[in-house]
Scaffold this motif. Structure first.
Motif, PDB file in Angstrom:
ATOM      1  N   GLU A 178       0.832  -1.216   0.000  1.00  0.00           N
ATOM      2  CA  GLU A 178       0.000   0.000   0.000  1.00  0.00           C
ATOM      3  C   GLU A 178       0.862   1.261   0.000  1.00  0.00           C
ATOM      4  OE1 GLU A 178      -2.744  -0.407   3.184  1.00  0.00           O
ATOM      5  OE2 GLU A 178      -3.739  -2.138   2.262  1.00  0.00           O
ATOM      6  N   ASP A 179       1.757   1.303  -0.941  1.00  0.00           N
ATOM      7  CA  ASP A 179       2.588   2.491  -1.139  1.00  0.00           C
ATOM      8  C   ASP A 179       3.688   2.713  -0.091  1.00  0.00           C
ATOM      9  OD1 ASP A 179       2.376   3.772  -3.453  1.00  0.00           O
ATOM     10  OD2 ASP A 179       1.649   5.663  -2.582  1.00  0.00           O
ATOM     11  N   VAL A 180       3.772   1.795   0.876  1.00  0.00           N
ATOM     12  CA  VAL A 180       4.823   1.922   1.892  1.00  0.00           C
ATOM     13  C   VAL A 180       5.953   0.951   1.538  1.00  0.00           C
ATOM     14  CG1 VAL A 180       5.392   1.527   4.326  1.00  0.00           C
ATOM     15  CG2 VAL A 180       3.200   2.570   3.701  1.00  0.00           C
ATOM     16  N   ILE A 181       7.192   1.447   1.530  1.00  0.00           N
ATOM     17  CA  ILE A 181       8.313   0.552   1.248  1.00  0.00           C
ATOM     18  C   ILE A 181       8.723  -0.080   2.570  1.00  0.00           C
ATOM     19  CG2 ILE A 181      10.642   0.368   0.262  1.00  0.00           C
ATOM     20  CD1 ILE A 181       9.348   3.293  -0.966  1.00  0.00           C
ATOM     21  N   ALA A 182       8.240  -1.301   2.735  1.00  0.00           N
ATOM     22  CA  ALA A 182       8.295  -1.955   4.046  1.00  0.00           C
ATOM     23  C   ALA A 182       9.550  -2.815   4.159  1.00  0.00           C
ATOM     24  CB  ALA A 182       7.036  -2.783   4.252  1.00  0.00           C
ATOM     25  N   ASP A 183      10.685  -2.179   4.293  1.00  0.00           N
ATOM     26  CA  ASP A 183      11.961  -2.916   4.322  1.00  0.00           C
ATOM     27  C   ASP A 183      12.323  -3.355   5.748  1.00  0.00           C
ATOM     28  OD1 ASP A 183      12.393  -0.257   5.038  1.00  0.00           O
ATOM     29  OD2 ASP A 183      14.406  -0.165   4.189  1.00  0.00           O
ATOM     30  N   VAL A 184      11.390  -4.099   6.337  1.00  0.00           N
ATOM     31  CA  VAL A 184      11.587  -4.570   7.713  1.00  0.00           C
ATOM     32  C   VAL A 184      12.833  -5.475   7.854  1.00  0.00           C
ATOM     33  CG1 VAL A 184      10.504  -5.856   9.601  1.00  0.00           C
ATOM     34  CG2 VAL A 184       9.153  -4.269   8.217  1.00  0.00           C
ATOM     35  N   PRO A 185      13.088  -6.389   6.895  1.00  0.00           N
ATOM     36  CA  PRO A 185      14.307  -7.201   7.033  1.00  0.00           C
ATOM     37  C   PRO A 185      15.570  -6.342   7.133  1.00  0.00           C
ATOM     38  CG  PRO A 185      12.894  -8.106   5.327  1.00  0.00           C
ATOM     39  CD  PRO A 185      12.285  -6.792   5.717  1.00  0.00           C
ATOM     40  N   ARG A 186      15.594  -5.210   6.419  1.00  0.00           N
ATOM     41  CA  ARG A 186      16.773  -4.322   6.491  1.00  0.00           C
ATOM     42  C   ARG A 186      16.907  -3.715   7.892  1.00  0.00           C
ATOM     43  NH1 ARG A 186      15.982  -1.822   2.315  1.00  0.00           N
ATOM     44  NH2 ARG A 186      17.326  -3.277   1.196  1.00  0.00           N
ATOM     45  N   ILE A 187      15.768  -3.301   8.453  1.00  0.00           N
ATOM     46  CA  ILE A 187      15.797  -2.734   9.807  1.00  0.00           C
ATOM     47  C   ILE A 187      16.370  -3.776  10.778  1.00  0.00           C
ATOM     48  CG2 ILE A 187      14.330  -1.955  11.736  1.00  0.00           C
ATOM     49  CD1 ILE A 187      12.471  -0.692   9.600  1.00  0.00           C
ATOM     50  N   ASN A 188      15.867  -5.001  10.657  1.00  0.00           N
ATOM     51  CA  ASN A 188      16.354  -6.052  11.560  1.00  0.00           C
ATOM     52  C   ASN A 188      17.842  -6.323  11.368  1.00  0.00           C
ATOM     53  OD1 ASN A 188      13.873  -6.360  12.732  1.00  0.00           O
ATOM     54  ND2 ASN A 188      13.212  -7.930  11.275  1.00  0.00           N
ATOM     55  N   PHE A 189      18.253  -6.338  10.118  1.00  0.00           N
ATOM     56  CA  PHE A 189      19.673  -6.590   9.813  1.00  0.00           C
ATOM     57  C   PHE A 189      20.547  -5.510  10.467  1.00  0.00           C
ATOM     58  CE2 PHE A 189      23.586  -6.197   7.453  1.00  0.00           C
ATOM     59  CZ  PHE A 189      23.916  -7.487   7.041  1.00  0.00           C
ATOM     60  N   ILE A 190      20.209  -4.259  10.218  1.00  0.00           N
ATOM     61  CA  ILE A 190      21.059  -3.169  10.735  1.00  0.00           C
ATOM     62  C   ILE A 190      20.996  -3.136  12.263  1.00  0.00           C
ATOM     63  CG2 ILE A 190      21.415  -0.646  10.732  1.00  0.00           C
ATOM     64  CD1 ILE A 190      20.609  -0.644   7.804  1.00  0.00           C
ATOM     65  N   LYS A 191      19.792  -3.386  12.799  1.00  0.00           N
ATOM     66  CA  LYS A 191      19.646  -3.404  14.263  1.00  0.00           C
ATOM     67  C   LYS A 191      20.606  -4.417  14.895  1.00  0.00           C
ATOM     68  CE  LYS A 191      15.354  -3.501  15.973  1.00  0.00           C
ATOM     69  NZ  LYS A 191      14.090  -4.262  16.060  1.00  0.00           N
ATOM     70  N   GLU A 192      20.599  -5.626  14.349  1.00  0.00           N
ATOM     71  CA  GLU A 192      21.442  -6.683  14.937  1.00  0.00           C
ATOM     72  C   GLU A 192      22.937  -6.363  14.795  1.00  0.00           C
ATOM     73  OE1 GLU A 192      20.238  -8.945  16.949  1.00  0.00           O
ATOM     74  OE2 GLU A 192      18.301  -8.027  16.482  1.00  0.00           O
ATOM     75  N   HIS A 193      23.303  -5.733  13.698  1.00  0.00           N
ATOM     76  CA  HIS A 193      24.721  -5.407  13.506  1.00  0.00           C
ATOM     77  C   HIS A 193      25.133  -4.200  14.342  1.00  0.00           C
ATOM     78  CE1 HIS A 193      24.188  -8.334  10.313  1.00  0.00           C
ATOM     79  NE2 HIS A 193      25.512  -8.471  10.301  1.00  0.00           N
ATOM     80  N   LEU A 194      24.211  -3.272  14.535  1.00  0.00           N
ATOM     81  CA  LEU A 194      24.538  -2.137  15.420  1.00  0.00           C
ATOM     82  C   LEU A 194      24.681  -2.591  16.876  1.00  0.00           C
ATOM     83  CD1 LEU A 194      22.487   0.932  14.124  1.00  0.00           C
ATOM     84  CD2 LEU A 194      24.960   0.816  14.461  1.00  0.00           C
ATOM     85  N   LYS A 195      23.895  -3.618  17.221  1.00  0.00           N
ATOM     86  CA  LYS A 195      24.050  -4.171  18.591  1.00  0.00           C
ATOM     87  C   LYS A 195      25.458  -4.722  18.775  1.00  0.00           C
ATOM     88  CE  LYS A 195      19.341  -5.723  19.522  1.00  0.00           C
ATOM     89  NZ  LYS A 195      18.495  -6.940  19.536  1.00  0.00           N
ATOM     90  N   VAL A 196      25.968  -5.344  17.726  1.00  0.00           N
ATOM     91  CA  VAL A 196      27.340  -5.867  17.786  1.00  0.00           C
ATOM     92  C   VAL A 196      28.334  -4.712  17.936  1.00  0.00           C
ATOM     93  CG1 VAL A 196      29.164  -6.988  16.417  1.00  0.00           C
ATOM     94  CG2 VAL A 196      26.888  -8.013  16.547  1.00  0.00           C
ATOM     95  N   VAL A 197      28.093  -3.641  17.189  1.00  0.00           N
ATOM     96  CA  VAL A 197      29.003  -2.491  17.272  1.00  0.00           C
ATOM     97  C   VAL A 197      29.028  -1.977  18.712  1.00  0.00           C
ATOM     98  CG1 VAL A 197      29.379  -0.109  16.501  1.00  0.00           C
ATOM     99  CG2 VAL A 197      28.698  -1.847  14.851  1.00  0.00           C
ATOM    100  N   LYS A 198      27.843  -1.893  19.305  1.00  0.00           N
ATOM    101  CA  LYS A 198      27.755  -1.414  20.700  1.00  0.00           C
ATOM    102  C   LYS A 198      28.519  -2.346  21.631  1.00  0.00           C
ATOM    103  CE  LYS A 198      23.896   0.582  22.772  1.00  0.00           C
ATOM    104  NZ  LYS A 198      22.565   0.564  23.387  1.00  0.00           N
ATOM    105  N   LYS A 199      28.273  -3.632  21.460  1.00  0.00           N
ATOM    106  CA  LYS A 199      28.942  -4.613  22.324  1.00  0.00           C
ATOM    107  C   LYS A 199      30.466  -4.515  22.166  1.00  0.00           C
ATOM    108  CE  LYS A 199      28.567  -9.045  24.288  1.00  0.00           C
ATOM    109  NZ  LYS A 199      29.806  -8.982  24.943  1.00  0.00           N
ATOM    110  N   ALA A 200      30.898  -4.370  20.910  1.00  0.00           N
ATOM    111  CA  ALA A 200      32.344  -4.288  20.641  1.00  0.00           C
ATOM    112  C   ALA A 200      32.933  -3.060  21.344  1.00  0.00           C
ATOM    113  CB  ALA A 200      32.594  -4.219  19.136  1.00  0.00           C
TER     114      ALA A 200
END
Ligand code: BG6
Length: 468
Positions: free
Chosen positions: A384-406
Motif C-alpha cells: 500500500e505504497d509503503v516501502i516496508a523494508d523490515v528485514p533491512r531494519i532487523n539486519f542493521i539493528k542486529e549489527h549495530l548491537k554488535v558495534v555497541k557490544k564491541a
C-alpha cells in the motif's frame, strides 16, 4: 548505553553507483563506463550512465540525508571527473561538482567522509595495464594530491581505496570486474602490492600537507571460520584468513606482509615485483595510517577442497555468495544448513561480525576502526505504497548491537556507515538488489521515497542507539 558522542552515524555510496552524468562537464571515460557495456558482464546490461542521477540531484539527496539526521555521508570521488585521462590536466568542472557536494553536506552539518578510489579507474590508465602498471601509482598520487588541496580545508576524513581484494580479485582472478582477466595470479598479487604502495604514498603526501585530518583505507572484512572442528578445515580457515585478510591488513597496520603468504608466493614464483624502497615505504607508513575502514557483509565458512574437479566447477561464481574455491585450490567457501542467507546467498551473521572484530583486536591491538559499509541487499516489498523494508531494519539493528557490544569490550570503533544511503546501482546485480534507506522509483523519473528504515534509522541516530 548510548553510543559515545564522537561516534558517527552515517551511510555510504560510491560515485559510479549513484552519479550518472558519465560523459558530462568534461568527465573522462572510466574502466566501468567501458566494461559495463560489454554484453553479458552485468545483470540485464545495466550501467552507470544515469545510475540514480545523484550528479544532478545531490541537493535533493543531501536534504533527505539531513532529514534522516545523518551525521556523516561517505561518498567517493570519480577520478575521471577530476583528471579525465588519469594523469593529465585537471577538470575544473569536476572540482566544482565535489566542492558543491561537500558544501551542501556541511550546510546541514553532515561530515563528508571521502573515498578517493571506489573502483572507477580512468580508462586510459586501465588500457596501460591498470593496477599492474606502476605508472598508476604515480597517477593516483597526483590525483590524491589534487583532491587534498582542493577539498582538504573541509574534508577531514579520507579513505584511499575501497576493497582492494574485490577490484583486484574480480579484476585478475574471477574476470568479473575490469580488466576482466581470469586466473592470472601473478598479476593479482602484483596489483594488490601496487595499491598498497599507492596508499602509503598518498598517506605520506597527506601528512606532509598538514591538513590535520585523518586518512586510512577500507577493506573487505570477511573473516573465515572453519565449518567444523576437523583439523584440515581449521587449517583451511587459517589459510583463508592469511590470504584474504592478513595479506590486506598487515601491510597497512604492521607495515609488512604476512610471512606465511610471502614464503608460499616465493615458492610458487608469484612474488610481486617489489623494490626495497617500496617495502621500506610500507614499513614507514604503518604508524601514519589513522584508521581502517571495514566493510562487513558476511563471514565465510570454509573447508578444505578435496578434489581438483570441485575447484574447476565453481570458478565462475563471483557474486559474493559462498561456493567459491580459493585461487590456489586449498579451500572453498560453503553454505551451511544451520545458517541464514539473503536472497543472494550472503550469510546473515552478526555473531561472525563480533568474532571477527575480536580476531582483529587480537592481531592489531587498539587500531581505530570505522564500519564503512554494512547492509542488506534485498528486493523491498511495497505494501500500500509503503516501502516496508523490515528485514533491512532487523539486519542493521542486529549489527549495530554488535558495534555497541564491541565498543563495550574496548574495541576502538568510531563510526558506522550503512550501505547504502539510497538505492543505487549494484555493480553486477543492477537495480534489483536494493540496499538504501531511500527508494528510487525507476518507473517514475527516479523519484525518491523514504522507506520504513529511513524513519527507523533517524530515531536510532536521535536517541544515539540507546534502545539497541
Ligand atoms: C561492496 C562494495 O563490496 O559491496 C559496494 O563496496 C557494493 O560498492 C556492495 O555495492 C554490495 O555489493 P552488491 O554486489 O550486493 O551490490
Amino acid at each position: 548505553m548510548k553510543f559515545p558522542k564522537d561516534f558517527l552515524f552515517g551511510a555510504a555510496s560510491a560515485s559510479y553507483q549513484v552519479e550518472g552524468a558519465w560523459n558530462e562537464d568534461g568527465k573522462g571515460v572510466s574502466n566501468w563506463d567501458v566494461f559495463s557495456k560489454i554484453p553479458g558482464k552485468t545483470f540485464e546490461g545495466t550501467n552507470g550512465d544515469v545510475a540514480v542521477d545523484h550528479y544532478h540531484r545531490y541537493k535533493e539527496d543531501v536534504k533527505l540525508m539531513a532529514e534522516m539526521g545523518l551525521e556523516s555521508y561517505r561518498f567517493s570521488i570519480s577520478w575521471s571527473r577530476i583528471i579525465p585521462d588519469g594523469d593529465g590536466e585537471v577538470n575544473e568542472k569536476g572540482i566544482e561538482f565535489y566542492n558543491n557536494l561537500i558544501d551542501e553536506c556541511l550546510k546541514y552539518g553532515i561530515v563528508p567522509f571521502v573515498t578517493l578510489y571506489h573502483w572507477d579507474l580512468p580508462q586510459t590508465l586501465e588500457e596501460a595495464g591498470g593496477w599492474t602498471n606502476k605508472r598508476t601509482i604515480d597517477a593516483f598520487n597526483k590525483y590524491a594530491e589534487v583532491c587534498f588541496r582542493a577539498f582538504g580545508d573541509r574534508v577531514k576524513h579520507w579513505i584511499t581505496f575501497n576493497e582492494t581484494i574485490v577490484f583486484c580479485g574480480h579484476g585478475y582472478l574471477a574476470g568479473a570486474h575490469p580488466p576482466g582477466i581470469v586466473n592470472d595470479v601473478k598479476k593479482y598479487f602484483e596489483a594488490t602490492h601496487n595499491v598498497f604502495v599507492a596508499h602509503a604514498k598518498a598517506v605520506k603526501k597527506y601528512k606532509s600537507l598538514k591538513q590535520y585530518g585523518e586518512i586510512g583505507i577500507t577493506h573487505v572484512f570477511n573473516p573465515a571460520f572453519s565449518v567444523d572442528d576437523k583439523e584440515e578445515n581449521i587449517f583451511a580457515a587459517k589459510h583463508a584468513n592469511y590470504y584474504d585478510t592478513f595479506w590486506y591488513y598487515d601491510p597497512i597496520l604492521k607495515g609488512e606482509y604476512p610471512k606465511y603468504v610471502v614464503d608460499e608466493l616465493k615458492k610458487k614464483g608469484l612474488t610481486p615485483d617489489w623494490t626495497k624502497e617500496e617495502l621500506d615505504l610500507l614499513k614507514e607508513s604503518a604508524d601514519k595510517n589513522d584508521f581502517i575502514g571495514l566493510n562487513y557483509y558476511q563471514p565465510k565458512r570454509v573447508m578444505k577442497i578435496d578434489s581438483e574437479e570441485e575447484f574447476k566447477a565453481n570458478r565462475e561464481n563471483s557474486t559474493g555468495a559462498p561456493g567459491n574455491p580459493s585461487f590456489d585450490g586449498v579451500y572453498k567457501t560453503v553454505m551451511m544448513k544451520d545458517k541464514v542467507y539473503t536472497k543472494w546467498g550472503w550469510e546473515i551473521s552478526p555473531e561472525g561480525f563480533l568474532d571477527g572484530l575480536r580476531m582483529l583486536k587480537k592481531r592489531y591491538g587498539d587500531v581505530k576502526l570505522y564500519i564503512t559499509e554494512n547492509g542488506l541487499g534485498d528486493e523491498d516489498p511495497i505494501i500500500e505504497d509503503v516501502i516496508a523494508d523490515v528485514p533491512r531494519i532487523n539486519f542493521i539493528k542486529e549489527h549495530l548491537k554488535v558495534v555497541k557490544k564491541a565498543i563495550q569490550e574496548g574495541i576502538n570503533l568510531k563510526g558506522y556507515y550503512a550501505w547504502s544511503v539510497i538505492d543505487l546501482l549494484s555493480w553486477l546485480n543492477g537495480y534489483k538488489k536494493q540496499y538504501g534507506f531511500i527508494y528510487v522509483d525507476h518507473k517514475n523519473n527516479l523519484a525518491r521515497k523514504k522507506k520504513l528504515s529511513f524513519y527507523w534509522y533517524k530515531n536510532i541516530i536521535e536517541t544515539r542507539g540507546e534502545e539497541l
